[in-house]
Scaffold this active site. Structure first.
Site, PDB file in Angstrom:
ATOM      1  N   CYS A 119      42.534 -12.755  13.088  1.00 14.31           N
ATOM      2  CA  CYS A 119      44.054 -12.984  13.371  1.00 14.31           C
ATOM      3  C   CYS A 119      44.420 -11.908  14.251  1.00 14.31           C
ATOM      4  CB  CYS A 119      44.950 -12.996  11.876  1.00 14.31           C
ATOM      5  SG  CYS A 119      46.317 -13.245  12.173  1.00 14.31           S
ATOM      6  N   CYS A 122      48.165 -10.673  13.421  1.00  8.86           N
ATOM      7  CA  CYS A 122      47.924  -9.670  12.250  1.00  8.86           C
ATOM      8  C   CYS A 122      47.399  -8.336  12.701  1.00  8.86           C
ATOM      9  CB  CYS A 122      47.157 -10.009  11.252  1.00  8.86           C
ATOM     10  SG  CYS A 122      47.158 -11.867  10.835  1.00  8.86           S
ATOM     11  N   ASP A 123      46.500  -8.292  13.496  1.00 12.33           N
ATOM     12  CA  ASP A 123      45.592  -6.874  13.641  1.00 12.33           C
ATOM     13  C   ASP A 123      45.504  -6.619  15.234  1.00 12.33           C
ATOM     14  OD1 ASP A 123      44.881  -7.028  10.968  1.00 12.33           O
ATOM     15  OD2 ASP A 123      43.241  -8.308  11.198  1.00 12.33           O
TER      16      ASP A 123
END
Ligand code: NDP
Length: 373
Positions: A119, A122-123
């Site tokens: 992701c 997300c990261d």
């Protein structure tokens, strides 16, 4: 957990089975910095824990166990837990999520959360000004690569063929992004790393050439797999297996069965969008649980709109026998069997459902005139 929070507050007494990975994909990510309400971010596990605790505090019966089979052919639905215990449910919210596909390399598993991620949204932030690789050639890979290119010094795309599967528009974006380099015809043999995390990847190009690239992050974007198999015999799924819901609602084709989160969302797949759809599912389920279409206290039963002699009743929630209120301002009025504090849920549904037909301001003033808000 969001569906459970809303369902608990609506006095539906929800029972939640957490499945084999309680908290789902969130628990495999590192810090979450894009979930509103946490100024300094929160770990995936931390967010899951507080959501769970909130659901429990409000009355949800959160149980350990995985659903192993289900019979949705008639109500009450029969749900089997861990292959043995059977429970009966009048209403079911499917929120089984999706699983990101991984390559299946042991080294990839070893560095998951230590540089390996599925992701970018997300990261990606943790790789600012660093070099990363994205595996895949579809729309997700292109989208993630361009997103990461805005943060990182350099992005490699590892593509197993000599063409991208992605739409032309996405390919164009990749081509126009200077710091993306596509490594064509390449498969990953190993993710390389040390005790601190990922340091590179070993690739094999078609033809047999083996070479290493140095990267700090290794992102998989080779597709997701919605966890819908248990229910796909009864609920409609699309060709990828995502549960099909009705318009903006969470309703499936089976009455009393709703779907929320990534299992029905091939596009956004974000924590906050999943939470929002859990809210929708609980509100939809609340209507059924509190009477299944009969007119109850606090239930919005219909919208009346039209002009002159023509009046239309739009049943918002499938209610029968909605009383027709005279129209105000020749635009709209809302039929609400008033019950302090309870009408708000229905009201939100109403606004969502009618905004294509009438002006929001007129709806509000109509409600004011009727003394409904
Ligand atoms: P896709 O299935 O479209 O693409 C997967 C990609 O990963 C393909 O390039 C595939 O290669 C590659 N791949 C699969 N397995 C492996 C493997 N083992 N090793 C290396 N590469 C592999 O998935 P997406 O997640 O990209 O998209 C899913 C759906 O969502 C699509 O319909 C897409 O259009 C849509 N989507 C739309 C977006 C938008 O419109 N903004 C954004 C994101 C997704 P190969 O091509 O060789 O099979």
């Amino acid at each position: 957990y969001t569906a459970a929070i809303y369902a608990s507050r609506a006095d539906i007494s929800p029972v939640v089975y957490e499945g084999v990975q309680p908290g789902g994909q969130l628990t495999t990510t590192t810090d979450i910095e894009n979930y509103p309400g946490f100024e300094n971010g929160i770990s995936g596990q931390g967010l899951v824990s507080v959501m769970r605790a909130q659901a429990v505090r409000l009355g949800a019966d959160v149980r350990t166990g995985a659903i192993t089979s289900a019979d949705l052919s008639q109500r009450p639905f029969r749900i089997v837990v861990d292959g043995s215990d059977e429970i009966l449910a009048e209403t079911l919210i499917i929120a089984t999520g999706a699983t990101a596909k991984y390559l299946g390399l042991p080294s990839e598993t070893k560095f998951r959360g230590l540089g390996v991620s599925a992701c970018a949204t997300c990261d990606g932030f943790f790789y600012r000004k660093k070099t990363v690789a994205v595996v895949g050639g579809g729309d997700t890979a292109c989208e993630e690569a361009t997103y990461l290119a805005g943060l990182c010094k350099k992005v490699y795309m590892i593509v197993r063929r000599d063409v991208l599967r992605a739409s032309e528009a996405m390919q164009e974006r990749v081509r126009n992004t200077e710091n993306i380099e596509i490594l064509w015809n390449c498969n990953t043999q190993e993710v390389l790393g040390d005790e601190y995390g990922v340091t590179g990847a070993r690739l094999e190009r078609k033809g047999g050439e083996i070479f290493d690239i140095a990267v700090d992050g290794f992102f998989l974007a080779i597709g997701h797999h919605p966890n819908s198999e248990l229910f796909s015999k009864w609920v409609n799924v699309d060709k990828e297996g995502y549960i099909v819901t009705d318009g903006k609602t969470s309703k499936t084709n089976v009455e009393g069965v709703f779907a929320a989160g990534d299992v029905q969302d091939p596009l956004y797949r974000q924590c906050v969008t999943a939470a929002a759809s859990g809210c929708r599912a609980a509100l939809d389920a609340e209507v059924i649980a509190h009477g299944g279409g009969n007119i109850n206290s606090g239930t919005l039963v219909g919208l009346v709109f039209g002009a002159g002699t023509e009046e239309y009743v739009l049943p918002v929630i499938g209610a029968e026998g909605a009383a027709v209120f005279p129209l105000r301002k020749a635009v709209a009025s809302v039929v609400v069997n008033l019950h302090p504090g309870a009408a708000a849920h229905g009201f939100v549904l109403a606004v969502l459902d009618v905004q294509r037909h009438i002006r929001f301001a007129d709806l509000i003033s109509g409600l004011h005139d009727l003394g409904r808000i």
